[in-house]
Each structure stands twice: as structure tokens, then as C-alpha cells.
Design an enzyme around this catalytic site. Sequence first.
Site, short mmCIF file in Angstrom:
data_model
loop_
_atom_site.label_atom_id
_atom_site.label_comp_id
_atom_site.label_asym_id
_atom_site.label_seq_id
_atom_site.Cartn_x
_atom_site.Cartn_y
_atom_site.Cartn_z
N ARG A 180 0.83 -1.20 0.00
CA ARG A 180 0.00 0.00 0.00
C ARG A 180 0.87 1.26 0.00
O ARG A 180 0.56 2.25 0.65
CB ARG A 180 -0.96 0.01 1.19
CG ARG A 180 -1.88 -1.17 1.29
CD ARG A 180 -2.86 -1.24 0.11
NE ARG A 180 -3.75 -2.38 0.27
CZ ARG A 180 -3.48 -3.60 -0.19
NH1 ARG A 180 -2.35 -3.84 -0.84
NH2 ARG A 180 -4.34 -4.59 0.00
N SER A 258 -11.45 0.06 2.84
CA SER A 258 -10.72 -0.36 4.04
C SER A 258 -10.05 0.85 4.67
O SER A 258 -9.21 1.50 4.05
CB SER A 258 -9.67 -1.41 3.67
OG SER A 258 -10.29 -2.57 3.15
N GLU A 356 -5.36 3.82 6.28
CA GLU A 356 -5.06 3.63 4.86
C GLU A 356 -5.39 4.86 4.01
O GLU A 356 -4.59 5.26 3.17
CB GLU A 356 -5.80 2.40 4.32
CG GLU A 356 -5.36 2.01 2.92
CD GLU A 356 -5.78 0.61 2.54
OE1 GLU A 356 -6.23 0.44 1.41
OE2 GLU A 356 -5.66 -0.30 3.38
#
EC number: 1.3.1.98
Length: 373
Positions: A180, A258, A356
Site C-alpha cells: 500500500r 478499508s 489507509e
Amino acid sequence: MTSALCSKSTAPHTLSDDVADLSHSNTMALACTANSVVTLKNEAQLDEFMANYGQDTQYSQPLFVLSGGSNVLLPAKLNAIVLRPQMRGIQVTSQTDSHVDIEVMAGENWHDLVLHTVAQGWYGLENLALIPGLTGAAPIQNIGAYGVQLEDCLQYVRAYHFPSQTWHDLTAVDCEFGYRDSIFKRQPNTWLISRVGFRLHTDATKVLASYGDVQTVAQGYAMKQSRTKPTPADVMHAIIDIRQQKLPDPKQLPNCGSFFQNPIIPQDQFTALQSSYPAIVGYPMPDAMIKVAAGWLIEQAGLKGGGIEPIVTHQQQALVLTNHTPYQATQKEVAAAQQYITDTVYERFAIPLSREPVWVNADGSIGYDKHVV
């Protein structure tokens, strides 16, 4: 879905102060207004804009690049010029019996791109189906799901570098991808991605369906068509089904997917936790590390459906924060809910959770978590 790249240049369109409302331009539906918004339909428009930037008081504000708004947490007032890359087009640049190279403009919807490639018999992106956002934002997070990351298929990124005011073609190595993560994420507001190149394969027998429930659901699709093994299309449809069951549609219940990254902890810490929590969910990683399911941690901490109104976790997926007062809730309310959840999880498991989505400060700069694994 367009098939040819845009080339004609027209002047970029700047919205005035009274209509620069970004509340409907972020999937979390947070209240936000900006000083001005510039829509970019092609690369020439960015060159034109940058030729004037800094030479007039109208262009003296900080810049902030906003793509599809699916992975950002915007402030109530954004004191910056917002650049919105909306270049469209998909083009085949090379093709053999085993693979096809395509170039995709930044403004193409990501999920529509996945549907398009699978329909064409071009495979590799099917596990990334139903991830919200635009293609230009995908490399920033190195989006991933069900055992696949964007970097697995990405060949290059065409991006504008603001400090040098020049265009760059970056290879996958140049992008410095991580979990990520990428150079674009670590250097916010330094780059604007205009196009992305992918290499996809044409082997319909090559699938990755061993992650979670994907294999079972995909096999069901295959059996309905009297096939013994699932195809990439079966995998894609299985993942769409699973995600639709677990994740709320942002159009119906605002969210940004998420919210927390799955933390990565040492093997010995995971083993110690297993003695107290035998059902803890973890996946082996390199260097004797374990990736732990953040959703499981949140749920076990008693926070499924919890938080601080109007920002609470989703009843079907604790990893997702939802907004119960669309276009009214603010970034500060998200911060309060996030802090409550991360503190509660840490007190129970001694595992810090990292956010995130990207936190945007009032001046367009990027904020960072205090909890980093």
C-alpha cells in the site's frame, strides 16, 4: 469505455469559489470546500496551467491533486488549487500470443477498466475488481486485493513532476512500490499521474483463486458453466460478489473502503497472541513477519458497528468506517472515531493500526498517523 487517447488541447476549466464544493467528490462524503478546482482533460492542459502557475495571484496557492476521491479524508476548508486529472482513453500498445500491453489514461474508472480487460480476454487485474477510484490513483496506494497487487501487472507510469515542471516515465522499479505504498504516496503533491501502462496475459487457465472464499465462489461459477476449473472471469465475478456482500456501496453508505491497513508484526508476537486468541487471523510474510487481519482485531475489541457517531465501523466489515451524516460530517469527526478505535485495539492487543486513506490538511499537505507499524 473509450478506445483512443485524447490529444486535442482546450483551456482547463477553473471553478469559482462559490461552486468549489468537494462534498460530493469524496466517497466518504465529508463536507469540504476548496478555493478553486481545475479539471484537466489532457496533458497539454496541465502544461498550460503550470506555465501560468506562480505568475499571477490567482495561481499563488498550494496545489492539491484529487482523483476519484475514494481514498482521501478532506478538510472542511481546503485552501489550495485542486487539480483533477480526468484524461480518458485506453490503447493497446503491443500484443503477442501470450500477452497484451495497454496504456490507460488516469481518468478511467478502475472497476470499469477491470471489466473491460476481462471482457477482452486480457487477464491479471481480475482480483482487483470493484476497488473504487480512478486508474491514475491506483499506483499511489499500490492497490491490492486477494493476493494481487497493482505492481504485479504495472509496466510504467507517466507522471508530471511539479518541482521540476517536467514529465517523467517511471518504471515499476522507479515507483518504489511497497505494501500500500509507492514513491507517489511518500512524495505527496509532487506528482500528477496522467497515464499507466500494464502488461496483461491472455492465458485463461492462469488464475489466482486461493485467497479466502474466492476459490469456493469461483468454482461455483465454473460449475454453472460445466467447467472443471474457474477462469479469470469466474474469479472476477466471485470477487465482485464477495466484496458486495462485505463492503457497503459508497453511493448508499459513504465510506472510503478499508480504513485501516492490516498490521505486520513479528512472528514471536503473533505466536504469543495465539496463546490467548487461538482464532487470530494472520498471513505469513517475508522476514519472519505476520500480516494480521485488522478487521478481526477491531471486531474482537468489541468495535464492530462501533465508533463515535456519525463515524462508525460497518456491521458487516469492521475494517470499514462509514459516515451516517453525508455531506455534513467533517474530518475532525473521522479523527475522533479513528483515535477511539486505534486506542481501544492497542490497549487490548498492543498492535498499532495505521490509517489507509490519505489525510489532507487545510493547506493541501498530507498528515500522517502517530501509529506506524
